[in-house]
Scaffold this active site. Structure first.
Site, PDB file in Angstrom:
ATOM      1  N   LYS A 203     -19.501 -18.221  -0.113  1.00  0.00           N
ATOM      2  CA  LYS A 203     -20.949 -18.079   0.093  1.00  0.00           C
ATOM      3  C   LYS A 203     -21.627 -17.146  -0.892  1.00  0.00           C
ATOM      4  CE  LYS A 203     -20.920 -19.067   5.019  1.00  0.00           C
ATOM      5  NZ  LYS A 203     -21.279 -18.581   6.346  1.00  0.00           N
TER       6      LYS A 203
ATOM      7  N   GLY B 259     -13.179  -4.009   0.118  1.00  0.00           N
ATOM      8  CA  GLY B 259     -14.581  -3.575   0.228  1.00  0.00           C
ATOM      9  C   GLY B 259     -15.005  -2.585  -0.828  1.00  0.00           C
TER      10      GLY B 259
ATOM     11  N   ARG C 274       0.822  -1.219   0.000  1.00  0.00           N
ATOM     12  CA  ARG C 274       0.000   0.000   0.000  1.00  0.00           C
ATOM     13  C   ARG C 274       0.856   1.269   0.000  1.00  0.00           C
ATOM     14  NH1 ARG C 274      -5.241  -1.847   3.709  1.00  0.00           N
ATOM     15  NH2 ARG C 274      -6.432  -2.514   1.886  1.00  0.00           N
TER      16      ARG C 274
ATOM     17  N   GLY D 198      -9.816  -9.436  -1.428  1.00  0.00           N
ATOM     18  CA  GLY D 198      -8.721 -10.049  -0.670  1.00  0.00           C
ATOM     19  C   GLY D 198      -8.289 -11.421  -1.132  1.00  0.00           C
TER      20      GLY D 198
END
Length: 397
Positions: A198, A378, A37, A355
């Site tokens: 999921k 996100g 980052r 991720g």
């Protein structure tokens, strides 16, 4: 999304430039374990400094919830920032008030100051107008270079834009340009790969994609929910049986939108989930009673690779199997290598993020070969879901 302003639209010389960066890096025992980052924001920081701007870095670290917590001080990452930038930086123990004001007033053109964790103030996460104004008091131009925080309407991502010209830094610019190529204004045919455990965590994503892509590959544990919804017995496989109706609705919607859904036709099955577990390939209609599907099967991978060859643009989020444990990484690695090969040959624009996806592509050794890899997590997911990101909206001219 293509009408945002960038560093090309402002003159930073002699100006106080507030640069929102993502320095929320992983640490172990006081040492930064991954400087990705920091490396990503280096071009923006050095460009402003070299053009004679006063660089004031704003960042958060962890979730201190508006309290001063020494364990979440940005002071500990200074060595990593200095070694990455190859420049000296000054640290200021607050991001507003007299300390911040004094630090900025002493800056010469081209110098770099890192302000303390913006989240030590409760006004950051609530985007409190008074806190935003206090932050803004130290700057003339706002440069946003933290796409990973762009889905949050915080003072340092959104509030500052009300007080001064707001532009995208080079990393934010690269991210937005890549995303525009992937889903905003892509070359068709567009194929999306969505994997992971999921369906429940990716419902909005799947609903948005069936309306925007030509082919949707569904892999990982979530494929089992779709297979079960079609009447296949997935035996002991991870499966959200309560979402069968939702899965069927998505399949119907895909048909209405002319989006082809690629589900596995075979799987690699084992009776236990552990490294080197005894395994074999089974057709999806013939999974043994005591077995679970842990990876997408070879016949399915052939279908996926063929679909990649026919596509012009690929968007990827999530692995095709339980890639953390060998040999259940086979499908993910094979598909990733195929995408990388087509990208290198100039036949495919490939954008990936999230991720697990980044880990999986690094594991396959092909992350460098994709057109763009988003480390935003996100924010990348919300963008794929078709949601407006407040931190991007404020940059639009």
């Amino acid at each position: 999304m293509s009408n945002f302003k960038t560093l090309d639209d402002v003159d930073v010389k002699g100006k106080r430039v507030l640069v929102r960066v993502d320095l929320n890096v992983p640490m172990d025992g006081g040492t930064v374990t991954d400087k990705t980052r920091v490396e990503r924001v280096k071009p923006t920081i050095l460009e402003i400094a070299d053009k004679g701007g006063k660089v004031i870095l704003l960042a958060h670290f962890g979730r201190p919830k508006g309290e001063i917590k020494p364990a979440m001080s940005l002071a500990q990452i200074i060595p990593a920032v200095v070694s990455t930038l190859g420049r000296d930086i000054t640290f200021c123990t607050d991001c507003i008030g007299p300390m911040a004001e004094a630090a900025v007033s002493q800056m010469a053109d081209g110098e770099i100051v890192l302000f303390e964790n913006t989240r030590f103030h409760a006004g950051e996460e609530s985007n409190d107008p008074e806190f935003a104004a206090a932050l803004a008091a130290n700057g003339d131009i706002f440069v946003s270079d933290a796409f990973s925080a762009a889905h949050r309407a915080h003072a340092s991502t959104v509030g500052l834009a009300r007080h001064m010209p707001a532009v995208a830094g080079r990393t934010m610019q690269a991210e937005l340009e890549a995303l525009n190529k992937a889903l905003g204004n892509p070359r068709h045919p567009v194929i999306a790969v969505v994997g992971g455990a999921k369906v429940s965590t990716k419902l909005d994503l799947l609903k948005n994609l069936v309306a925007r892509v030509d082919t949707l590959v569904i892999g990982g544990g979530m494929a089992n929910t779709f297979l079960a919804a079609q009447g296949h017995d997935v035996q002991k496989s991870l499966c959200e049986h309560d979402l069968a109706a939702t899965a069927r609705d998505i399949l119907v919607e895909a048909e209405n939108q002319n989006c082809r859904i690629l589900l596995p036709v075979d799987g690699v099955v084992a009776s236990e989930f552990k490294a080197g577990a005894e395994n074999h390939v089974a057709k999806v209609g013939a999974i043994p009673r005591d077995a679970m599907i842990l990876d997408t099967g070879p016949q399915s991978v052939v279908e996926i690779e063929k679909a990649f060859e026919e596509a012009a643009t690929l968007v990827w989020n999530g692995p095709l199997g339980a890639f953390e444990i060998q040999p259940f990484d086979t499908a993910t690695v094979a598909a990733a290598k195929k995408a990388a090969e087509l990208t290198k040959a100039g036949k495919l624009i490939s954008v990936a993020g999230g991720g697990d996806t980044v880990s999986a592509l690094n594991h396959a050794g092909v992350a460098e070969d994709f057109t763009y890899i988003s480390t935003a997590g996100g924010a990348f997911l919300e963008w794929m879901e078709g949601k407006e990101l407040p931190g991007v909206k404020v940059l639009e001219g």
